[in-house]
Design an enzyme around this catalytic site. Structure first.
Site, PDB file in Angstrom:
ATOM      1  N   CYS A 120       0.837  -1.206   0.000  1.00 46.77           N
ATOM      2  CA  CYS A 120       0.000   0.000   0.000  1.00 46.77           C
ATOM      3  C   CYS A 120       0.865   1.247   0.000  1.00 46.77           C
ATOM      4  CB  CYS A 120      -0.931  -0.014   1.214  1.00 46.77           C
ATOM      5  SG  CYS A 120      -2.031   1.418   1.307  1.00 46.77           S
ATOM      6  N   CYS A 217      -6.021  -3.301   7.381  1.00 44.76           N
ATOM      7  CA  CYS A 217      -7.234  -2.489   7.376  1.00 44.76           C
ATOM      8  C   CYS A 217      -8.443  -3.198   6.773  1.00 44.76           C
ATOM      9  CB  CYS A 217      -6.972  -1.167   6.648  1.00 44.76           C
ATOM     10  SG  CYS A 217      -6.583  -1.311   4.882  1.00 44.76           S
TER      11      CYS A 217
END
Length: 380
Positions: A120, A217
């Site tokens: 990410c 997440c």
């Protein structure tokens, strides 16, 4: 924005007056990035807050209290309103799925243990978002990561955070020199997370006592297998649990439920000695178990090396360094031997247990806090 080389450097190391220096702050909605934005706004910088919506926060994959979930976007917007700087929310759902979530699922299916937070940073935050910051005429982009950027003789260097307990260098090893030139990490020098929360209280931020986000997440409650089954229906095919000689000890409901080094939940009780997952044979749908000593690894093949040291990587001689093979483990002594432009062999001076393909191997310079880069562990 043009820079005046004759002007004195401001606190961000840019040769411009503070009021004329535009900083895009990547705001996740947590206390760290909120403090960075508030701090820079109070100092008088031209702050622009940007929050990425990485997935549909109402969908089953999301969870409350995670980076870039619904409440976090609201919290980031509220900080911007309180501190008086503009804030934008960018829809990066498709980019995030293509660059991070899909590879996460496919890596698990391939028997690896991926680290999506690194991807990410590498493929979304420090790539697309960084380019967006440049499109907004920013002079730099700041984040709430706990890591330090220091100027060396040959340019900016990446160094571990002052607080070893908060250091995020493992997740940022793939930051390139070009990205590092544009990035700033204002929290890396702080002695503790308590110091960050004290700053949040000083600025009157309502997120001052907000809990840290946990796990990945988009993975609810750390249940990786359920997420992979949603992303790749039919992925959890049953198979055999075997010992290192091939003897069948039991059955499993899918290789995706296991990771290298796992001991609990194997479902093969009644044995005299504890057994651990030592290998995942995806092609034959086998989980191979063995004694703890079978987990010990000394030689680690590494690829996709990102080199942050001086000179070209392939020109480096074998050298003693320290390496991390898991985010939760301290750096350990090792010898780094480049084998190509972006491949290497790492020899651990003391064997480590549970070294898993798909994890990162991060390089640290001995006797300093400098991160020399790192790469991805693979099967060889």
């Amino acid at each position: 924005m043009s820079l005046d080389s004759s002007a004195p450097l401001n606190s961000l190391g840019i040769a411009k007056p503070v009021s004329e220096t535009r900083v895009v702050v990547a705001m996740s909605g947590g206390v760290d990035s909120s403090v960075v934005a508030a701090m820079l706004a109070e100092e008088g910088y031209d702050v622009v807050g940007v929050t990425l919506q990485l997935y549909d926060h109402g969908a089953a994959l999301a969870k409350s209290g995670a980076c870039c979930a619904g409440i976090d976007i609201h919290d980031a917007r509220r900080v911007a309103e309180e501190m008086g700087f503009p804030h934008y929310v960018l829809d990066y759902e498709n980019i995030f799925r293509d660059a991070v979530i899909d590879e996460f699922a496919d890596s698990y299916l391939g028997g690896a243990t991926p680290v999506p937070c690194i991807r990410c940073n590498e493929r979304v935050k420090f790539k697309d978002l960084l380019e967006t910051a440049k499109d907004l005429d920013a002079d730099c982009m700041a984040t709430g990561h706990y890591i330090q950027r220091k100027m060396g003789a040959l340019g900016p260097e990446l160094h571990s955070a002052e607080d070893a307990n908060r250091d995020q260098s493992y997740f940022l090893f793939s930051t390139t020199p070009e990205q590092l030139a544009f990035l700033r990490f204002p929290l890396g020098h702080l002695p503790s997370k308590d110091a960050t929360r004290a700053l949040a209280a000083k600025y009157g931020l309502k997120v001052a006592n907000k809990p840290d986000s946990q796990d990945i997440c988009f993975v609810p409650n750390g249940d990786y297998a359920s997420v992979i089954e949603k992303l790749r229906p039919g992925a959890a095919e049953p198979g055999q649990i075997v010992d290192m000689d091939g003897n069948v000890l039991g059955t499993h409901k899918g290789v995706i439920h296991y990771t290298i080094g796992q001991r609990r939940g194997l479902g093969i009780g009644g044995l005299s000695d504890p057994l651990y997952v030592v290998k995942l044979d995806v092609d034959n749908r086998r989980v191979i178990v063995g004694p703890k000593e079978a987990l010990a690894t000394r030689i680690i093949p590494v690829r996709e090396v990102n080199w942050l040291g001086d000179g070209q990587f392939q020109d480096q001689s074998a050298r003693e360094i320290a390496v991390k093979v898991r985010s939760t483990r301290p750096p350990r002594p090792a010898i780094l031997r480049p084998t190509g432009p972006d491949t290497a062999e790492v020899e651990l001076l003391t064997p480590e247990e549970g070294v898993s393909p798909g994890q990162a191997c991060v390089f640290y310079e001995n006797e300093t806090s400098r991160i020399l880069g790192g790469g991805w562990i693979w099967k060889g």
